[in-house]
Structure formats: C-alpha cells, structure tokens
Design an enzyme around this catalytic site. Sequence first.
Site, PDB file in Angstrom:
ATOM      1  N   GLY A 171      42.363  21.406  48.372  1.00 44.61           N
ATOM      2  CA  GLY A 171      41.266  21.159  47.427  1.00 44.61           C
ATOM      3  C   GLY A 171      40.398  22.391  47.298  1.00 44.61           C
ATOM      4  N   GLY A 230      36.150  23.839  46.128  1.00 43.04           N
ATOM      5  CA  GLY A 230      34.777  23.552  45.711  1.00 43.04           C
ATOM      6  C   GLY A 230      34.174  24.841  45.196  1.00 43.04           C
ATOM      7  N   GLY A 231      32.856  24.848  45.009  1.00 42.64           N
ATOM      8  CA  GLY A 231      32.186  26.024  44.470  1.00 42.64           C
ATOM      9  C   GLY A 231      32.307  27.232  45.378  1.00 42.64           C
ATOM     10  N   PHE A 232      32.473  26.987  46.686  1.00 41.88           N
ATOM     11  CA  PHE A 232      32.463  28.078  47.661  1.00 41.88           C
ATOM     12  C   PHE A 232      33.817  28.739  47.813  1.00 41.88           C
ATOM     13  CE2 PHE A 232      33.712  24.188  49.686  1.00 41.88           C
ATOM     14  CZ  PHE A 232      34.797  24.585  50.470  1.00 41.88           C
ATOM     15  N   GLY A 233      34.894  28.026  47.522  1.00 41.68           N
ATOM     16  CA  GLY A 233      36.239  28.514  47.805  1.00 41.68           C
ATOM     17  C   GLY A 233      37.196  27.348  47.882  1.00 41.68           C
ATOM     18  N   LYS A 243      39.479  26.755  55.726  1.00 44.36           N
ATOM     19  CA  LYS A 243      38.527  26.874  54.615  1.00 44.36           C
ATOM     20  C   LYS A 243      38.333  28.347  54.334  1.00 44.36           C
ATOM     21  CE  LYS A 243      35.550  22.819  54.664  1.00 44.36           C
ATOM     22  NZ  LYS A 243      34.177  22.348  54.634  1.00 44.36           N
ATOM     23  N   ASP A 253      24.208  14.614  53.197  1.00 49.31           N
ATOM     24  CA  ASP A 253      25.187  14.226  52.175  1.00 49.31           C
ATOM     25  C   ASP A 253      26.195  13.234  52.757  1.00 49.31           C
ATOM     26  OD1 ASP A 253      26.240  14.128  49.610  1.00 49.31           O
ATOM     27  OD2 ASP A 253      27.513  15.885  49.870  1.00 49.31           O
TER      28      ASP A 253
END
Length: 312
Positions: A24, A26-29, A44, A141
């Site tokens: 998957g 996300g905005g970070f990588g 990650k 979160d």
Amino acid sequence: MSGELIQLSPGQQVEKWKIEKKLGEGGFGAVYRVYDSTGKYAMKIEQDQGKKNIIQVLKLEVSVLTELSKRGNRHFCRIEDKGRFKNNFNYVVMTLVGKSLEDLKKGGTGGHMSMGCSIGIGIQALEALEDLHAIGYLHRDVKPGNYTIGRPELNEIRKVYILDFGMCRKYTGNDGTIRKPRQAAGFRGTVRYAPISCHMQKDLCRSDDLETWVYMQAELSYGRLPWAHISDMNQVGKQKQAVRKTPEKLFPPPCPREFHEIYTYVSKMKYYDTPDYQMIYGKMRQSYASVGASEHAPYDWENGGPAAHVLR
C-alpha cells in the site's frame, strides 16, 4: 527530491532485504512486503519531497516503537532494521502483520463481529492504548484500519497489533508531567471516529483516545455508528454531542449494558485525568456474561467462523 513516489519492484534489493510485493501507499511513501533468510517482514519507505514535515513520520514511528520495545511488547510491531538507502529514501523494516480489523469487521455477519469476538478484540485494543499512554504518547487516530491481527502462519490470529504512529503526539514533558493544553489545535484523525474535542479543535488527552476506542467498539459490535451516513464534519460532531445524552443510540442491542457504563465514564473525564484502565477491563470482562459469550470462544475468523474467508 520531489515528484513521483519511488516505486520498488519485486525482486529488487534494499540492503539485505528483497522486495516481494507492494502492500500500500500513503502521502509519505509506501509499504512493501520484504524477506531475507529469516522470514517475511514489512518495509516502510519514506522519501523527501521537499517538504520538511513529510520526512518526520517515519522518525516518529521509530521513536515510539523503540520506546515501547523497552517496556515489553504486547501489541506492537518490532523494528528489525532501519536506515537510508542510496540517499534516495529512508526505510524501516518491522514485523509483518495480518488483516486489519476493518477487513475482518466487513467480512463478518452483517458487517460486524460477534459480541464475544468484539469484546476480546476491544480489550486488546485498549491494552495497546494503555501501553502507548504509559510512555507519554497519544495515538490520535484510533480506528479499525489501524489495528490488525497477527499472521495465521505464526499462529497469531488471536493477537491484536496497533499500527501507524504518524499522528502520535507526546502529551507529557521530559519530566513526565502532563503538558498544558494548547489554546487551539487543528483537526487530527479520522472524522468518523474522532473525539468531540477534535471537532472543537481542542488539544487532545488520554480520554480522547478512549472515546475514539469506544466508537470503534460500537462499530465492531453493531456494524455502524449513528453518524455513519453523514459526511459533513460539523454535523458529525453535533451527532456525537447528541449521543452523549442517549448512549443507547451508540450501543443498540445486542451490545451489553457495560458498554454504556464505560462510555459514560469516558465522557466525564477531564484533560488531566488518568484513565482507570483496570476498571474498564473489568467491565469488558463482565460484558461477556451479559451477552452470554465466553472469552475463550473462537474469534470470527477462527475454525471456519463467519469471517474466516478474509484470511484466505
């Protein structure tokens, strides 16, 4: 470095780790499944995109997980390796986990878990927050997508992990005292599960993580939250306020009375209050009897249960 996120291909090598597949992004990588001679792990990666805040997510994750590992590791991934690869991106290699509670909930009967299963999962999910709070961090979160079970091949399908510490915030100073609340704080988290304080742009505290956990518990047990159909953030906040007066709307049958009692307790907590986790666990355990369930009964994805297909 800016532009497109770096994409790693199956078979590619990052230090001693071989990429198997992408899980998957996300905005970070992105997150990849990787392996070496000892087994499979999650990697990650995070690249600099010219934005200073982007590169901090992984650093925060590493610092939280390192701190947690010193205290014993009930519900957290272990860091196996970390570094910077060819000046291109930062990476962290950690425990590879199984399916998320979000996937398992959807795979159950009527989009929720059986009561016995949701109570057991809820206790573990709260233990994870208690451990995080003990090292001075709030998660901010809490939601079914940020919890998973372990991997079937490791016989960990009754173990719950909490993930994603990118929104965490230290609520204590270096001396361990609780930091004063800021005058105003931006919205953090996910609208559906966020605590009322978040809608009011107040600084969050431990009881806010617990309030979010309560919403998650309601959804895992019943299948939907009273505001699930509303997309407007302010309207969702108003619904949460209204539910405080009528908790039965949050916990319709078959949810046990104890859930109401926990919710009422959490709702009355103030910023500096330390949650009575043991009391909450006690009420959660009492609720097994209220719904005629056993804490030793199989979870919904065990032994061919209603959500077993999700593990395939």
